[in-house]
Motif scaffolding. Structure first.
Motif, short mmCIF file in Angstrom:
data_model
loop_
_atom_site.label_atom_id
_atom_site.label_comp_id
_atom_site.label_asym_id
_atom_site.label_seq_id
_atom_site.Cartn_x
_atom_site.Cartn_y
_atom_site.Cartn_z
N THR A 19 0.63 -1.02 0.04
CA THR A 19 0.45 0.05 0.05
C THR A 19 0.37 1.05 0.09
OG1 THR A 19 -1.98 -1.35 1.47
CG2 THR A 19 -1.90 0.98 0.68
N TRP A 20 1.94 1.03 0.94
CA TRP A 20 2.82 2.31 0.72
C TRP A 20 3.26 3.05 -0.08
CZ3 TRP A 20 7.06 3.00 5.69
CH2 TRP A 20 6.63 4.60 5.31
N GLU A 21 3.70 1.50 -0.88
CA GLU A 21 5.14 1.56 -1.17
C GLU A 21 4.34 2.53 -2.91
OE1 GLU A 21 8.61 1.80 -1.88
OE2 GLU A 21 8.30 1.45 0.20
N ILE A 22 2.75 1.51 -3.95
CA ILE A 22 2.51 2.13 -4.52
C ILE A 22 1.72 3.22 -4.03
CG2 ILE A 22 0.58 1.18 -5.76
CD1 ILE A 22 2.22 -0.90 -6.77
N ALA A 27 2.08 8.85 -6.44
CA ALA A 27 2.63 10.16 -6.25
C ALA A 27 3.40 10.17 -7.08
CB ALA A 27 2.04 10.04 -4.95
N ALA A 28 4.20 9.94 -7.00
CA ALA A 28 5.58 10.37 -7.73
C ALA A 28 5.13 10.18 -9.32
CB ALA A 28 6.83 9.38 -8.20
N GLU A 29 4.04 9.70 -9.86
CA GLU A 29 3.94 10.22 -11.48
C GLU A 29 2.43 10.69 -11.62
OE1 GLU A 29 4.61 7.99 -14.15
OE2 GLU A 29 6.02 7.39 -12.42
N HIS A 30 2.12 12.17 -10.21
CA HIS A 30 1.51 12.83 -10.38
C HIS A 30 0.24 12.27 -10.31
CE1 HIS A 30 5.36 15.07 -11.46
NE2 HIS A 30 5.78 14.52 -12.25
N LYS A 31 -0.01 11.43 -9.90
CA LYS A 31 -1.24 11.11 -9.60
C LYS A 31 -2.06 11.76 -8.12
CE LYS A 31 -0.85 8.59 -13.24
NZ LYS A 31 -2.04 9.08 -14.37
N LYS A 32 -3.24 11.95 -8.08
CA LYS A 32 -3.04 12.49 -7.02
C LYS A 32 -4.27 11.47 -6.09
CE LYS A 32 -6.59 15.88 -5.05
NZ LYS A 32 -7.82 16.19 -5.58
N VAL A 33 -3.81 10.96 -5.03
CA VAL A 33 -3.59 9.79 -4.17
C VAL A 33 -3.94 9.71 -2.86
CG1 VAL A 33 -2.51 7.89 -3.16
CG2 VAL A 33 -1.51 8.88 -5.22
N LEU A 71 -8.89 14.46 7.34
CA LEU A 71 -7.78 14.06 6.22
C LEU A 71 -6.19 14.30 6.57
CD1 LEU A 71 -9.23 14.93 2.71
CD2 LEU A 71 -8.84 13.40 2.91
N GLN A 72 -5.49 13.80 6.53
CA GLN A 72 -4.02 14.11 7.01
C GLN A 72 -3.06 14.20 5.45
OE1 GLN A 72 -2.10 12.43 10.09
NE2 GLN A 72 -3.71 11.37 10.43
N HIS A 73 -2.98 15.78 5.14
CA HIS A 73 -1.74 15.98 3.54
C HIS A 73 -0.25 15.42 3.89
CE1 HIS A 73 -5.41 17.43 3.04
NE2 HIS A 73 -5.95 18.63 3.81
N LEU A 74 -0.42 14.86 3.56
CA LEU A 74 0.93 14.18 3.79
C LEU A 74 1.43 14.99 2.85
CD1 LEU A 74 0.71 10.42 5.08
CD2 LEU A 74 0.62 12.87 6.30
N ASP A 75 3.37 14.24 2.56
CA ASP A 75 4.49 14.87 1.51
C ASP A 75 3.79 14.40 0.26
OD1 ASP A 75 6.32 15.74 2.54
OD2 ASP A 75 7.84 14.83 2.52
N GLU A 76 4.15 12.95 0.37
CA GLU A 76 3.30 12.32 -0.69
C GLU A 76 1.98 12.17 -0.67
OE1 GLU A 76 6.49 8.93 -1.66
OE2 GLU A 76 5.65 8.68 0.76
N LYS A 225 12.16 6.43 -0.92
CA LYS A 225 12.81 7.23 -0.18
C LYS A 225 13.87 6.91 0.35
CE LYS A 225 9.78 11.52 0.71
NZ LYS A 225 8.84 12.37 1.87
N TYR A 226 13.92 5.69 0.32
CA TYR A 226 14.76 5.52 1.49
C TYR A 226 15.71 4.16 0.84
CZ TYR A 226 16.95 2.41 5.12
OH TYR A 226 18.44 2.17 6.34
#
Ligand SMILES: Nc1ncnc2c1ncn2[C@@H]1O[C@H](COP(=O)(O)OP(=O)(O)O)[C@@H](O)[C@H]1O
Ligand SMILES: [Mg+2]
Length: 250
Positions: A19-22, A27-33, A71-76, A225-226
């Motif tokens: 879930t986290w990786e996908i 998000a890196a592909e500019h999808k709103k997730v 709703l929490q707005h995290l980095d990704e 990231k890591y």
């Protein structure tokens, strides 16, 4: 909006990691997730260092709060945290129509993708996922238990599809913690047979085993990231690309 539940009744197979990786990759592909943690263990909520003052998915299912409160707005990506109170779900959400609660909630949000990390049990929360989702993504390990888990998930999904309560399809099977052994080759064959029975041609992909999967969690970071160029991180990017390809066709 495409809703994808990550499910396997077996624990430890990589639901939360997937879930986290996908989420990270999309998000890196500019999808709103939007990522929702629907597991009472709240592992993902801990890993992303979720704000404990925010309302949780439990509060939303109970209709005690509005979606904005959770709703929490995290980095990704945006995130809705789990609560240990989800352990009471079978008792709290036992009315027949409660199975639609998650689906109804999602009518209040607008994202390209909603990813739901589910709990390792065939309970009302997982049933809510079948109703709310367009797709089910199933991570598994090589062992018999987690592979048999796929039949159980598929059986439950089919039950709801026959009732016309769910339109969800199995999007893909991920053989996680993959290594080049004869056991893994055999597991891939078994997954191939299962995918064939499913009819809609779900993908079968592998994610290689690496200690980085655990290390990154201690660092509270996704592998994207890591350890971006580690094997699992690269494998998950391939899976995400496949998911985009398959869900855009629809
Ligand atoms: N590709 C991998 N290689 C090595 N360890 C992994 C991999 N994927 C997940 N893990 C580890 O396996 C454990 C269970 O993974 P997790 O995603 O929490 O599974 P689940 O949510 O299904 O219980 C975690 O410690 C995680 O770091
Ligand atoms: Mg988990």
């Amino acid at each position: 909006m495409k809703v994808i539940a990550i499910a396997n009744q077996k624990g430890g197979v990589g639901k939360t990691t997937t879930t986290w990786e996908i989420g990270s990759c999309l998000a890196a592909e500019h999808k709103k997730v939007l990522v929702i943690d629907l597991d009472q263990q709240a592992n993902l909520s801990d890993y992303v260092d979720a704000d404990p003052k925010k309302a949780t998915i439990y509060d939303l299912l109970k209709a005690d709060n509005a979606v904005e409160d959770a709703l929490q707005h995290l980095d990704e990506f945006d995130f809705i945290a789990a609560s240990e109170k989800l352990s009471k779900a079978d008792k709290e959400f036992s009315a027949p129509e409660d199975i639609y609660l998650l689906k109804s909630l999602l009518e209040y949000v607008d994202y390209d993708y909603v990813l739901i990390d589910s709990n390792p049990a065939r309970n009302t929360l997982l049933n809510m996922c079948y109703i709310a989702s367009d797709y089910i993504l199933i991570p598994t390990e090589c062992d018999a238990g987690s592979i048999t888990g796929i039949d159980a998930i598929y059986g439950d999904l089919m039950k709801y599809r026959k009732l016309n309560w769910s339109n969800a399809q199995v999007l893909g099977l991920i053989l996680n913690k993959y290594e080049k052994t004869s056991m893994h080759t055999l597991a891939l064959e078994t997954l191939g047979e299962k995918a064939e029975e499913m009819g809609n041609a779900p993908f079968i992909m592998t994610v290689r085993k690496s200690i980085k999967a655990s290390e990154s969690k201690l660092a509270l970071q996704s592998m994207q990231k890591y350890n971006k160029y580690g094997n699992p991180a690269m494998d998950y990017r391939k899976v995400a690309a496949k998911i985009i390809e398959m869900t855009q066709e629809a």
